[in-house]
Scaffold this motif. Structure first.
Motif, PDB file in Angstrom:
ATOM      1  N   VAL A  38       0.826  -1.215   0.000  1.00 36.76           N
ATOM      2  CA  VAL A  38       0.000   0.000   0.000  1.00 36.76           C
ATOM      3  C   VAL A  38       0.858   1.262   0.000  1.00 36.76           C
ATOM      4  CG1 VAL A  38      -1.930  -1.144   1.148  1.00 36.76           C
ATOM      5  CG2 VAL A  38      -0.186  -0.015   2.536  1.00 36.76           C
ATOM      6  N   SER A  39       2.093   1.159  -0.456  1.00 38.71           N
ATOM      7  CA  SER A  39       3.014   2.294  -0.341  1.00 38.71           C
ATOM      8  C   SER A  39       2.525   3.529  -1.085  1.00 38.71           C
ATOM      9  CB  SER A  39       4.415   1.891  -0.837  1.00 38.71           C
ATOM     10  OG  SER A  39       4.377   1.496  -2.194  1.00 38.71           O
ATOM     11  N   HIS A  40       1.927   3.352  -2.265  1.00 37.11           N
ATOM     12  CA  HIS A  40       1.468   4.512  -3.017  1.00 37.11           C
ATOM     13  C   HIS A  40       0.324   5.224  -2.303  1.00 37.11           C
ATOM     14  CE1 HIS A  40       3.735   2.481  -6.191  1.00 37.11           C
ATOM     15  NE2 HIS A  40       3.782   3.632  -6.799  1.00 37.11           N
ATOM     16  N   VAL A  41      -0.551   4.460  -1.699  1.00 41.71           N
ATOM     17  CA  VAL A  41      -1.652   5.060  -0.941  1.00 41.71           C
ATOM     18  C   VAL A  41      -1.108   5.726   0.316  1.00 41.71           C
ATOM     19  CG1 VAL A  41      -3.907   4.651   0.098  1.00 41.71           C
ATOM     20  CG2 VAL A  41      -3.152   3.238  -1.817  1.00 41.71           C
ATOM     21  N   ALA A  42      -0.201   5.041   1.006  1.00 42.95           N
ATOM     22  CA  ALA A  42       0.354   5.571   2.250  1.00 42.95           C
ATOM     23  C   ALA A  42       1.183   6.831   2.019  1.00 42.95           C
ATOM     24  CB  ALA A  42       1.203   4.506   2.938  1.00 42.95           C
ATOM     25  N   HIS A  43       1.735   6.977   0.811  1.00 40.72           N
ATOM     26  CA  HIS A  43       2.495   8.192   0.511  1.00 40.72           C
ATOM     27  C   HIS A  43       1.599   9.420   0.626  1.00 40.72           C
ATOM     28  CE1 HIS A  43       5.478  10.785  -1.352  1.00 40.72           C
ATOM     29  NE2 HIS A  43       4.542  11.222  -2.177  1.00 40.72           N
ATOM     30  N   GLU A  44       0.358   9.297   0.169  1.00 40.52           N
ATOM     31  CA  GLU A  44      -0.580  10.417   0.248  1.00 40.52           C
ATOM     32  C   GLU A  44      -1.356  10.430   1.559  1.00 40.52           C
ATOM     33  OE1 GLU A  44      -4.301  12.282  -2.385  1.00 40.52           O
ATOM     34  OE2 GLU A  44      -2.816  10.972  -3.319  1.00 40.52           O
ATOM     35  N   PHE A  45      -1.513   9.248   2.159  1.00 41.44           N
ATOM     36  CA  PHE A  45      -2.278   9.142   3.405  1.00 41.44           C
ATOM     37  C   PHE A  45      -1.423   8.454   4.466  1.00 41.44           C
ATOM     38  CE2 PHE A  45      -5.363   9.337  -0.033  1.00 41.44           C
ATOM     39  CZ  PHE A  45      -6.227  10.334   0.416  1.00 41.44           C
ATOM     40  N   PRO A  46      -0.532   9.214   5.117  1.00 42.32           N
ATOM     41  CA  PRO A  46       0.378   8.638   6.113  1.00 42.32           C
ATOM     42  C   PRO A  46      -0.338   8.054   7.330  1.00 42.32           C
ATOM     43  CG  PRO A  46       0.442  11.039   6.189  1.00 42.32           C
ATOM     44  CD  PRO A  46      -0.332  10.668   4.957  1.00 42.32           C
ATOM     45  N   GLN A  47      -1.637   8.301   7.442  1.00 40.31           N
ATOM     46  CA  GLN A  47      -2.386   7.718   8.552  1.00 40.31           C
ATOM     47  C   GLN A  47      -2.280   6.198   8.546  1.00 40.31           C
ATOM     48  OE1 GLN A  47      -3.498   9.965   6.352  1.00 40.31           O
ATOM     49  NE2 GLN A  47      -4.975  11.404   7.244  1.00 40.31           N
ATOM     50  N   LEU A  48      -2.118   5.602   7.374  1.00 35.13           N
ATOM     51  CA  LEU A  48      -1.982   4.149   7.291  1.00 35.13           C
ATOM     52  C   LEU A  48      -0.719   3.678   8.009  1.00 35.13           C
ATOM     53  CD1 LEU A  48      -3.006   3.562   3.562  1.00 35.13           C
ATOM     54  CD2 LEU A  48      -4.365   3.040   5.586  1.00 35.13           C
ATOM     55  N   CYS A  49       0.398   4.373   7.763  1.00 32.01           N
ATOM     56  CA  CYS A  49       1.653   4.021   8.431  1.00 32.01           C
ATOM     57  C   CYS A  49       1.569   4.294   9.932  1.00 32.01           C
ATOM     58  CB  CYS A  49       2.813   4.807   7.820  1.00 32.01           C
ATOM     59  SG  CYS A  49       3.224   4.368   6.121  1.00 32.01           S
ATOM     60  N   GLU A  50       0.960   5.413  10.291  1.00 33.01           N
ATOM     61  CA  GLU A  50       0.863   5.773  11.705  1.00 33.01           C
ATOM     62  C   GLU A  50       0.050   4.745  12.487  1.00 33.01           C
ATOM     63  OE1 GLU A  50      -0.870   9.615  11.417  1.00 33.01           O
ATOM     64  OE2 GLU A  50       0.913  10.541  10.533  1.00 33.01           O
ATOM     65  N   ALA A  51      -1.079   4.338  11.923  1.00 35.64           N
ATOM     66  CA  ALA A  51      -1.924   3.360  12.608  1.00 35.64           C
ATOM     67  C   ALA A  51      -1.227   2.011  12.702  1.00 35.64           C
ATOM     68  CB  ALA A  51      -3.261   3.223  11.874  1.00 35.64           C
ATOM     69  N   GLU A  52      -0.502   1.643  11.663  1.00 44.29           N
ATOM     70  CA  GLU A  52       0.220   0.376  11.675  1.00 44.29           C
ATOM     71  C   GLU A  52       1.311   0.385  12.740  1.00 44.29           C
ATOM     72  OE1 GLU A  52       3.464  -1.325   8.742  1.00 44.29           O
ATOM     73  OE2 GLU A  52       1.472  -1.483   7.834  1.00 44.29           O
ATOM     74  N   THR A  53       2.041   1.490  12.850  1.00 44.83           N
ATOM     75  CA  THR A  53       3.101   1.589  13.856  1.00 44.83           C
ATOM     76  C   THR A  53       2.524   1.497  15.266  1.00 44.83           C
ATOM     77  OG1 THR A  53       4.401   2.992  12.362  1.00 44.83           O
ATOM     78  CG2 THR A  53       5.014   3.004  14.692  1.00 44.83           C
ATOM     79  N   GLU A  54       1.420   2.186  15.505  1.00 42.08           N
ATOM     80  CA  GLU A  54       0.782   2.123  16.817  1.00 42.08           C
ATOM     81  C   GLU A  54       0.318   0.704  17.133  1.00 42.08           C
ATOM     82  OE1 GLU A  54      -2.296   5.016  16.576  1.00 42.08           O
ATOM     83  OE2 GLU A  54      -0.909   6.720  16.467  1.00 42.08           O
ATOM     84  N   ALA A  55      -0.199   0.008  16.123  1.00 44.32           N
ATOM     85  CA  ALA A  55      -0.652  -1.369  16.327  1.00 44.32           C
ATOM     86  C   ALA A  55       0.523  -2.287  16.652  1.00 44.32           C
ATOM     87  CB  ALA A  55      -1.386  -1.875  15.082  1.00 44.32           C
ATOM     88  N   ILE A  56       1.665  -2.075  15.993  1.00 41.66           N
ATOM     89  CA  ILE A  56       2.854  -2.875  16.283  1.00 41.66           C
ATOM     90  C   ILE A  56       3.249  -2.700  17.749  1.00 41.66           C
ATOM     91  CG2 ILE A  56       5.331  -3.095  15.817  1.00 41.66           C
ATOM     92  CD1 ILE A  56       4.699  -2.413  12.889  1.00 41.66           C
ATOM     93  N   GLY A  57       3.220  -1.469  18.225  1.00 44.59           N
ATOM     94  CA  GLY A  57       3.550  -1.214  19.618  1.00 44.59           C
ATOM     95  C   GLY A  57       2.603  -1.936  20.571  1.00 44.59           C
ATOM     96  N   ARG A  58       1.306  -1.920  20.250  1.00 43.10           N
ATOM     97  CA  ARG A  58       0.328  -2.597  21.113  1.00 43.10           C
ATOM     98  C   ARG A  58       0.542  -4.109  21.098  1.00 43.10           C
ATOM     99  NH1 ARG A  58      -3.195   1.299  18.754  1.00 43.10           N
ATOM    100  NH2 ARG A  58      -3.959  -0.253  17.247  1.00 43.10           N
ATOM    101  N   MET A  59       0.795  -4.664  19.920  1.00 45.80           N
ATOM    102  CA  MET A  59       0.974  -6.109  19.829  1.00 45.80           C
ATOM    103  C   MET A  59       2.197  -6.584  20.606  1.00 45.80           C
ATOM    104  SD  MET A  59      -0.130  -7.066  15.893  1.00 45.80           S
ATOM    105  CE  MET A  59       0.458  -5.574  15.072  1.00 45.80           C
ATOM    106  N   LEU A  60       3.250  -5.792  20.592  1.00 47.67           N
ATOM    107  CA  LEU A  60       4.495  -6.199  21.244  1.00 47.67           C
ATOM    108  C   LEU A  60       4.604  -5.673  22.665  1.00 47.67           C
ATOM    109  CD1 LEU A  60       6.986  -5.702  18.276  1.00 47.67           C
ATOM    110  CD2 LEU A  60       5.717  -7.756  18.925  1.00 47.67           C
ATOM    111  N   GLY A  61       3.685  -4.790  23.053  1.00 46.70           N
ATOM    112  CA  GLY A  61       3.719  -4.245  24.398  1.00 46.70           C
ATOM    113  C   GLY A  61       4.911  -3.358  24.655  1.00 46.70           C
TER     114      GLY A  61
END
Length: 251
Positions: free
Chosen positions: A180-203
């Motif tokens: 989804v890199s082309h979409v995420a380039h215009e909508f960084p919310q995708l990367c931000e939400a994914e990063t936050e989810a990674i933090g939650r999954m790993l604690g």
């Protein structure tokens, strides 16, 4: 909205006959999944002769699919020319995702225009929550998996070609591909939400160091050691081994 990756589009690599195209798709997919690779490694991985691999590599460099760079080495380098590693260019990555990019971007723009930033953020969080659910299911089904390994497996199933490497400060999640890199380039919310989810999954509080969506070669996330531990963990990752003190040896 899932945006599947796909094989190289017919004719995307210039003049390629019907016999050569499948092999070059295998070469590109191997580099996509495993990161920059030398001709020798590709030949062994794909069961081809070095001469055949080099012929395909030369053509893929000529048509802009690949670029050549000096391979990373460990220890003293011997005599002779340094080994070259071959990596996908931005054009090469594009050919795996180009079919649905325009449609996805248009859909996200419509969502932003009609629902505002809150709607885009809600969509990004919903998408990330799907990764979290699958991570939880996999962790329950395979409790022997280290959390980061379970996460890498889930992301790889979604086309991110993810792997975890040990580093002195902890671990590093590397995603060699982003569907989804082309979409995420215009909508960084995708990367931000994914990063936050990674933090939650790993604690743990994780930090995104690089993203393909913003022009980097690999999406890289730093995962610090868990409280009460020091240095890197121990694991076997595809394409690398780990030396004492968490030093990475690329093979």
């Amino acid at each position: 909205m899932e945006i599947p990756s796909q094989s190289l589009a017919p004719g995307a690599t210039g003049v390629v006959d019907g016999h050569d195209r499948p092999t070059r798709e295998r070469v590109a997919r191997s580099i996509l999944d495993n990161g920059p690779s030398t001709a020798a490694v590709l030949a062994q991985r794909l069961g081809l002769t070095p001469a055949a691999v080099r012929r395909h590599l030369d053509q893929m460099i000529e048509d802009g699919t690949l670029e050549s760079r000096e391979a990373r080495s460990v220890g003293a380098r011997g005599r002779g020319r340094p080994a070259r590693a071959f990596a996908l260019t931005e054009t090469g990555r594009d050919r795996f995702d180009q079919a649905y990019d325009d449609l996805a971007v248009q859909a996200m723009r419509f969502l932003a225009e009609t629902g505002g930033d809150a709607a885009v953020r809600a969509f990004a969080e919903r998408r990330a929550s799907q990764i979290e659910r699958r991570f939880a299911d996999l962790s329950e089904e395979h409790p022997e998996l280290v959390a980061t390994e379970a996460l890498a497996r889930v992301l790889s199933e979604d086309g991110y070609a993810a792997a975890v490497r040990d580093v002195p400060v902890g671990e590093q999640l590397c995603q060699q591909h982003c569907p989804v890199s082309h979409v995420a380039h215009e909508f960084p919310q995708l990367c931000e939400a994914e990063t936050e989810a990674i933090g939650r999954m790993l604690g743990r509080h994780v930090q995104r160091l690089a993203t393909i969506a913003h022009g980097d070669g690999v999406c890289t996330t730093c995962i610090p050691s868990a409280p009460g531990t020091t240095g890197a963990g121990s694991r076997t990752t595809t394409g690398s081994t780990t030396a004492p003190q968490g030093k990475e040896i690329v093979t």
